[in-house]
Design an enzyme around this catalytic site. Structure first.
Site, PDB file in Angstrom:
ATOM      1  N   THR A  90      77.180  25.335  28.129  1.00  0.00           N
ATOM      2  CA  THR A  90      77.466  26.449  29.025  1.00  0.00           C
ATOM      3  C   THR A  90      77.138  27.793  28.369  1.00  0.00           C
ATOM      4  OG1 THR A  90      79.732  26.123  28.304  1.00  0.00           O
ATOM      5  CG2 THR A  90      79.179  25.393  30.516  1.00  0.00           C
ATOM      6  N   ASP A 107      74.758  16.325  26.846  1.00  0.00           N
ATOM      7  CA  ASP A 107      75.438  17.342  27.640  1.00  0.00           C
ATOM      8  C   ASP A 107      76.609  17.877  26.808  1.00  0.00           C
ATOM      9  OD1 ASP A 107      75.887  18.905  29.820  1.00  0.00           O
ATOM     10  OD2 ASP A 107      76.743  17.332  31.073  1.00  0.00           O
ATOM     11  N   LYS A 164      70.778  21.885  34.760  1.00  0.00           N
ATOM     12  CA  LYS A 164      70.376  21.484  33.410  1.00  0.00           C
ATOM     13  C   LYS A 164      70.108  19.977  33.345  1.00  0.00           C
ATOM     14  CE  LYS A 164      74.124  23.452  31.680  1.00  0.00           C
ATOM     15  NZ  LYS A 164      74.611  24.189  32.866  1.00  0.00           N
ATOM     16  N   THR A 165      71.038  19.183  33.881  1.00  0.00           N
ATOM     17  CA  THR A 165      70.859  17.727  33.860  1.00  0.00           C
ATOM     18  C   THR A 165      69.643  17.333  34.695  1.00  0.00           C
ATOM     19  OG1 THR A 165      73.261  17.583  33.760  1.00  0.00           O
ATOM     20  CG2 THR A 165      72.083  15.555  34.236  1.00  0.00           C
ATOM     21  N   ARG A 198      74.714  23.320  42.804  1.00  0.00           N
ATOM     22  CA  ARG A 198      75.760  22.310  42.987  1.00  0.00           C
ATOM     23  C   ARG A 198      76.763  22.767  44.043  1.00  0.00           C
ATOM     24  NH1 ARG A 198      78.223  20.859  37.832  1.00  0.00           N
ATOM     25  NH2 ARG A 198      76.665  19.201  37.768  1.00  0.00           N
TER      26      ARG A 198
HETATM   27  P1  ADP Z   1      74.130  21.159  35.392  1.00  0.00           P
HETATM   28  O1  ADP Z   1      73.658  20.018  34.558  1.00  0.00           O
HETATM   29  O2  ADP Z   1      73.531  22.466  34.983  1.00  0.00           O
HETATM   30  O3  ADP Z   1      75.624  21.250  35.506  1.00  0.00           O
HETATM   31  P2  ADP Z   1      72.919  19.657  37.557  1.00  0.00           P
HETATM   32  O4  ADP Z   1      71.566  19.430  37.010  1.00  0.00           O
HETATM   33  O5  ADP Z   1      73.850  18.505  37.511  1.00  0.00           O
HETATM   34  O6  ADP Z   1      73.594  20.931  36.883  1.00  0.00           O
HETATM   35  O7  ADP Z   1      72.722  20.174  39.071  1.00  0.00           O
HETATM   36  C1  ADP Z   1      73.692  20.003  40.067  1.00  0.00           C
HETATM   37  C2  ADP Z   1      73.043  19.611  41.394  1.00  0.00           C
HETATM   38  O8  ADP Z   1      72.387  20.748  41.920  1.00  0.00           O
HETATM   39  C3  ADP Z   1      71.976  18.536  41.279  1.00  0.00           C
HETATM   40  O9  ADP Z   1      72.452  17.282  41.644  1.00  0.00           O
HETATM   41  C4  ADP Z   1      70.921  18.919  42.265  1.00  0.00           C
HETATM   42  O10 ADP Z   1      71.176  18.266  43.488  1.00  0.00           O
HETATM   43  C5  ADP Z   1      71.127  20.380  42.464  1.00  0.00           C
HETATM   44  N1  ADP Z   1      70.092  21.198  41.804  1.00  0.00           N
HETATM   45  C6  ADP Z   1      70.200  21.818  40.615  1.00  0.00           C
HETATM   46  N2  ADP Z   1      69.104  22.536  40.344  1.00  0.00           N
HETATM   47  C7  ADP Z   1      68.269  22.384  41.377  1.00  0.00           C
HETATM   48  C8  ADP Z   1      66.976  22.911  41.688  1.00  0.00           C
HETATM   49  N3  ADP Z   1      66.359  23.754  40.872  1.00  0.00           N
HETATM   50  N4  ADP Z   1      66.404  22.544  42.834  1.00  0.00           N
HETATM   51  C9  ADP Z   1      67.060  21.711  43.677  1.00  0.00           C
HETATM   52  N5  ADP Z   1      68.291  21.201  43.463  1.00  0.00           N
HETATM   53  C10 ADP Z   1      68.899  21.527  42.324  1.00  0.00           C
END
Ligand code: ADP
Length: 329
Positions: free
Chosen positions: A161, A110, A65-66, A220
């Site tokens: 979430t 977030d 998401k981030t 992640r």
């Molecule tokens: P969330 O915000 O949903 O908790 P993040 O955006 O922080 O998740 O993602 C966690 C890590 O996973 C990121 O640092 C990135 O390295 C990896 N990641 C997430 N989605 C992808 C994607 N679609 N392709 C490649 N790497 C990804």
């Protein structure tokens, strides 16, 4: 309460995580439907010279998401301001953040479900009419009055979430609402191969696939596993991650063939052994395993539900036959 699940990241983890984040839609792997819809929305907004509609991203932690918020900012060519629900305590703080935005800017919030009600109410007119009401004078005195300040057209990107945790008035103000899906083994293999290249880790396809299979459908976790298997390969072998090395390292890490870790198996085994397989309520399970109900619902359950190991019924959670077979119970 005992915390069995790693939800916090070390500084090293977050530094590596930032370096592995894809920067544009093209290099963002998976989530095809979201990518296509966003691509259209972004092109249309840019074509009109307008801000993008407000975006809500929901789904379990670590699904990107981030990362996606950062990509939207790059694709739109605008600034992004990043904050989180619990970080903004007072309406005035939210008003100040909104007031500091420029035309077309993105505001990423977030854990948006954790905004308190008063802060959330500042967002309603801001999202809908791009304005905020500022009260001048003391709150309770009759001389206090409110003035409307107009804001630049900005885009709010909210992440949570679960969409069900949002109040209806907030949810209704998002034009684009996307549910993040777990990633397939193929997608995670691709993500792992890219991460290995960036981190200069030598991985073959068999090794990458094995790590992908055991990553709980979550990028992640895949990246975290890669780092730990890399260490293992370096200390016990010549540094190369083959299928055999990955299997050995993951077994040692107690991550099983379905990607379940100790916390997942403990949840399923507890329901089988203490509650006869269910149905059992969320709070009861959470208490039995010493976890917080929110963590059970947001972090543990989604993957188990998706893989048919657990079911939700009106009477509570029930463990499935496949879970019993998998655990040998
Ligand atoms: P969330 O915000 O949903 O908790 P993040 O955006 O922080 O998740 O993602 C966690 C890590 O996973 C990121 O640092 C990135 O390295 C990896 N990641 C997430 N989605 C992808 C994607 N679609 N392709 C490649 N790497 C990804």
């Amino acid at each position: 309460m005992a915390r069995t699940i790693e939800t916090k990241m070390t500084q090293e983890d977050s530094a590596i995580e930032s370096s592995l984040r894809p920067q544009n839609l093209k290099s963002y792997i998976g989530q095809a439907a979201i990518k296509e819809s966003l691509d259209i929305a972004i092109s249309a907004a840019k074509g009109r010279g307008d801000a993008l509609d407000h975006v809500l991203l929901y789904g379990p932690p670590g699904l990107g998401k981030t990362t996606l918020a950062g990509i939207i900012s790059n694709e739109m060519g605008t600034h992004i301001r990043i904050t989180s629900g619990p970080a903004i305590e007072k309406p005035a703080e939210m008003a100040a953040i909104l007031n500091s935005l420029q035309e077309g800017d993105l505001l990423f919030v977030d854990e948006i479900h954790r905004l308190n009600r008063q802060v959330e109410e500042v967002l309603y007119p801001a999202m809908e009419d791009f304005c905020i009401d500022v009260i001048i004078g003391k709150d309770s005195s009759s001389s206090s009055r409110s003035v409307r300040l107009s804001l630049p057209h900005f885009t709010l990107i909210g992440a949570t979430t679960r969409a069900g945790l949002l109040t209806a008035p907030l949810r209704d103000r998002f034009g684009l609402i996307y549910r993040m899906e777990f990633y397939s083994v193929e997608e995670l293999t691709q993500i792992l191969m890219n991460s290995a290249r960036l981190l200069r880790v030598d991985v073959d396809l068999g090794g990458a696939k094995e790590m992908a299979r055991r990553s709980r459908g979550t990028p992640r976790i895949a990246n975290r596993i890669l780092k730990r298997v890399r260490d293992y390969a370096q200390v016990r072998y010549d540094g190369r991650i083959s299928l055999e090395v990955a299997v050995e390292a993951l077994d040692l890490m107690d991550v099983d063939r379905l990607g379940l870790d100790h916390a997942d198996r403990n949840l399923l085994a507890t329901i089988i052994e203490k509650f006869d397989g269910g149905p059992v309520g969320l709070d009861t399970i959470a208490a039995a395993i010493g976890e917080d109900p929110g963590t059970v619902e947001d972090v543990l359950e989604p993957y188990l539900l998706k893989n048919g190991l657990l079911m939700r019924t009106p009477k509570g959670r029930v463990v499935t036959e496949s879970a019993r077979i998998h655990l040998g119970l």
